[in-house]
Design a protein around this motif. Structure first.
Motif, short mmCIF file in Angstrom:
data_model
loop_
_atom_site.label_atom_id
_atom_site.label_comp_id
_atom_site.label_asym_id
_atom_site.label_seq_id
_atom_site.Cartn_x
_atom_site.Cartn_y
_atom_site.Cartn_z
N HIS A 38 0.85 -1.19 0.00
CA HIS A 38 0.00 0.00 0.00
C HIS A 38 0.89 1.25 0.00
O HIS A 38 2.11 1.15 0.18
CB HIS A 38 -0.97 -0.01 1.18
CG HIS A 38 -0.32 -0.09 2.53
ND1 HIS A 38 0.38 0.95 3.10
CD2 HIS A 38 -0.28 -1.10 3.44
CE1 HIS A 38 0.81 0.61 4.29
NE2 HIS A 38 0.44 -0.64 4.52
N PHE A 46 -7.32 5.03 1.51
CA PHE A 46 -8.68 4.51 1.49
C PHE A 46 -9.64 5.54 0.90
O PHE A 46 -9.46 6.75 1.08
CB PHE A 46 -9.16 4.21 2.92
CG PHE A 46 -8.60 2.96 3.54
CD1 PHE A 46 -9.24 1.74 3.38
CD2 PHE A 46 -7.45 3.01 4.30
CE1 PHE A 46 -8.73 0.59 3.98
CE2 PHE A 46 -6.93 1.88 4.90
CZ PHE A 46 -7.57 0.66 4.73
N GLY A 50 -14.10 3.87 3.39
CA GLY A 50 -13.23 2.80 3.89
C GLY A 50 -13.38 1.48 3.17
O GLY A 50 -12.76 0.49 3.56
N ASN A 51 -14.14 1.45 2.09
CA ASN A 51 -14.42 0.18 1.40
C ASN A 51 -13.49 -0.13 0.24
O ASN A 51 -13.53 -1.24 -0.30
CB ASN A 51 -15.86 0.16 0.90
CG ASN A 51 -16.87 0.10 2.04
OD1 ASN A 51 -16.59 -0.48 3.09
ND2 ASN A 51 -18.01 0.75 1.86
N LEU A 53 -9.36 0.43 -1.38
CA LEU A 53 -7.98 0.70 -1.00
C LEU A 53 -7.10 0.82 -2.24
O LEU A 53 -7.16 -0.02 -3.14
CB LEU A 53 -7.46 -0.47 -0.13
CG LEU A 53 -5.97 -0.45 0.23
CD1 LEU A 53 -5.69 0.63 1.26
CD2 LEU A 53 -5.54 -1.82 0.76
N ASN A 316 -5.46 6.80 14.78
CA ASN A 316 -6.72 6.92 14.07
C ASN A 316 -7.20 8.37 14.08
O ASN A 316 -6.50 9.27 14.55
CB ASN A 316 -7.77 5.96 14.65
CG ASN A 316 -8.08 6.28 16.11
OD1 ASN A 316 -7.43 7.10 16.75
ND2 ASN A 316 -9.08 5.60 16.65
N SER A 370 -8.04 2.50 8.46
CA SER A 370 -9.09 2.96 7.57
C SER A 370 -9.69 4.24 8.17
O SER A 370 -9.48 4.53 9.35
CB SER A 370 -10.18 1.88 7.42
OG SER A 370 -10.79 1.60 8.68
N ARG A 375 -10.46 -0.82 10.57
CA ARG A 375 -9.59 -1.74 9.85
C ARG A 375 -8.16 -1.22 9.87
O ARG A 375 -7.92 -0.01 9.87
CB ARG A 375 -10.04 -1.87 8.39
CG ARG A 375 -11.36 -2.59 8.19
CD ARG A 375 -11.89 -2.41 6.78
NE ARG A 375 -12.94 -3.37 6.45
CZ ARG A 375 -13.69 -3.31 5.37
NH1 ARG A 375 -13.53 -2.31 4.50
NH2 ARG A 375 -14.62 -4.22 5.15
N MET A 390 -4.91 -7.32 5.98
CA MET A 390 -5.88 -6.51 6.70
C MET A 390 -6.35 -7.22 7.95
O MET A 390 -6.49 -8.45 7.96
CB MET A 390 -7.08 -6.19 5.80
CG MET A 390 -8.14 -5.29 6.44
SD MET A 390 -9.49 -4.90 5.30
CE MET A 390 -10.30 -6.51 5.18
N GLU A 392 -9.42 -6.68 10.99
CA GLU A 392 -10.60 -5.94 11.45
C GLU A 392 -10.54 -5.85 12.98
O GLU A 392 -10.31 -6.85 13.66
CB GLU A 392 -11.88 -6.63 11.00
CG GLU A 392 -11.99 -6.84 9.51
CD GLU A 392 -13.06 -5.96 8.87
OE1 GLU A 392 -13.61 -5.11 9.58
OE2 GLU A 392 -13.31 -6.15 7.67
#
Length: 394
Positions: A38, A46, A50-51, A53, A316, A370, A375, A390, A392
């Motif tokens: 990444h 993201f 967040g769905n 990448l 975060n 995320s 995530r 990844m 969760e």
């Protein structure tokens, strides 16, 4: 006929398994048979929900960017061609544009049409050295350029790290208005500079670093006004202090970084710390390792918590969680910390080798959250070539 190219959709089969240490479920998002990773860990990678990448895949010696749907496993190839600086990919705040460096140019790509436009090209005599930082309004980019005649052989990787610092290369910080392509140099000096970052919500404040071995740089963190005035050392350092991988908190209220200090049997930190990783060479040496923050206006430092030896770390959106990666032998973990409580846990093993596959960053975990903080993605070569994983948080 090749099965890849710009605009082509490729389906990746997600592989789920349990972490051997914590039992938490991990998901490998990309295949270990081709090198992928990444973008740099504080870039926007993201989409806002967040769905999806952004990640890079290297094929036939060249890297290409893709957008992966984390639900379906389908990835659309966004770029093709040579010269991509794969870690530079950075989405605009609204997610409609993607910026990245190709050769000496900053390129803007429209995510819907995949049309590209060069917005800025580094002039002759200079090298596009670092990943550009984007302002939080998406209107400006800030980058570091290094005088071409001062650049050492980058193919030698970490072997040239200290030599490049010691050579005192001529560097400059350039601001680019992305809509017009207009640029201006806001700072230039005979010092290796890196990691330019706008303060969130404030294009009038830019943070950058004096790059080099952590135990030898005069001071790591510096600030300058957006118009080039007000150059100041944000955090002066004493001998033996090491500071690394600084970043802005999401709301711009502070700069976060890892603070290290180590002494061993009368030896200075220069004798017991690896200059490239900032990690202790002598495992039994007493090590102070802490997360700290710095007020960018008053320049007041605040202790947050003790922590494990993170090589990279980030928080975060509301600084309620921190994720970091460990590099020491026996500590190859992804750590999750709660700064308010001062607690830390092992989230999982990353299991990467940290080795280079052509660039020094290829197998670095570089964990990142995320947007909603639920995530975490990281890179590892635990199953072959570097791949994206990844976890969760639930």
């Amino acid at each position: 006929m090749r099965s890849w190219g710009k605009g082509i959709t490729v389906r990746y089969s997600k592989h789920a398994f349990r972490d051997s240490r914590t039992g938490r479920e991990l998901v490998r998002l990309t295949g270990p048979g081709e090198l992928s990773h990444h973008p740099y860990f504080y870039n926007r990678m993201f989409t806002a929900d967040g769905n999806k990448l952004v990640f890079a895949v290297r094929r036939q010696g060249h890297s290409h960017l893709h957008l992966l749907d984390l639900t379906s496993g389908e990835a659309v190839q966004l770029t093709e061609g040579e010269g991509l600086l794969a870690f530079s990919a950075n989405l605009s705040p609204d997610g409609q544009l993607l910026y990245y460096v190709r050769h000496k140019s900053i390129v803007q790509l429209h995510m819907d049409s995949l049309l590209e436009k060069t917005v800025y090209t580094t002039p002759d005599g200079w090298v596009a050295y670092d990943n550009p930082g984007l302002s939080s309004d998406g209107e400006y980019a800030i980058t570091v350029e290094l005088r071409e005649s001062d650049q050492l052989n980058t193919r030698e990787g970490w072997n040239q790290f200290e030599a490049q610092w010691a050579s005192r290369p001529r560097c400059r910080i350039v601001e680019i208005q992305l809509a017009s392509g207009e640029s201006r140099v806001i700072h230039e000096e005979q010092c290796w500079l890196g990691h330019p970052q706008y303060r969130p919500g404030d294009t009038g404040t830019v943070m950058f670093c004096h790059e080099g071995p952590a135990h030898k740089v005069d001071a790591r963190i510096w600030l300058i006004n957006g118009d080039g005035t007000g150059l100041r050392c944000a955090r002066p350092q004493q001998p033996g202090e090491m500071i690394g991988h600084e970043y802005w908190l999401h709301d711009g209220s502070a700069i976060a970084y890892v603070y290290r200090r180590q002494e061993h049997a009368g030896l200075s930190s220069a004798e017991v710390v690896d200059p490239e990783t900032f990690m202790p060479i002598t495992a039994n040496a007493p090590l102070t390792q802490q997360v700290r923050t710095l007020d960018p206006v008053m320049l007041q430092e605040r202790y947050v918590m003790d922590c494990s030896p993170y090589c990279h770390f980030i928080s975060n959106h509301d600084f309620s969680l921190i994720v970091g990666d460990g590099q020491l032998e026996g500590e190859g973990f992804i750590y999750l910390a709660d700064p308010a409580r001062g607690t830390e846990q092992v989230l999982c093993e990353h299991g990467t080798s940290w080795k280079s596959y052509g660039t020094t960053q290829d197998a670095h975990p570089h964990p990142a959250f995320s947007p909603d903080g639920r995530r975490i993605v990281f890179t590892s070569d635990r199953e072959g070539l570097p791949a994206v994983y990844m976890v969760e948080l639930g």
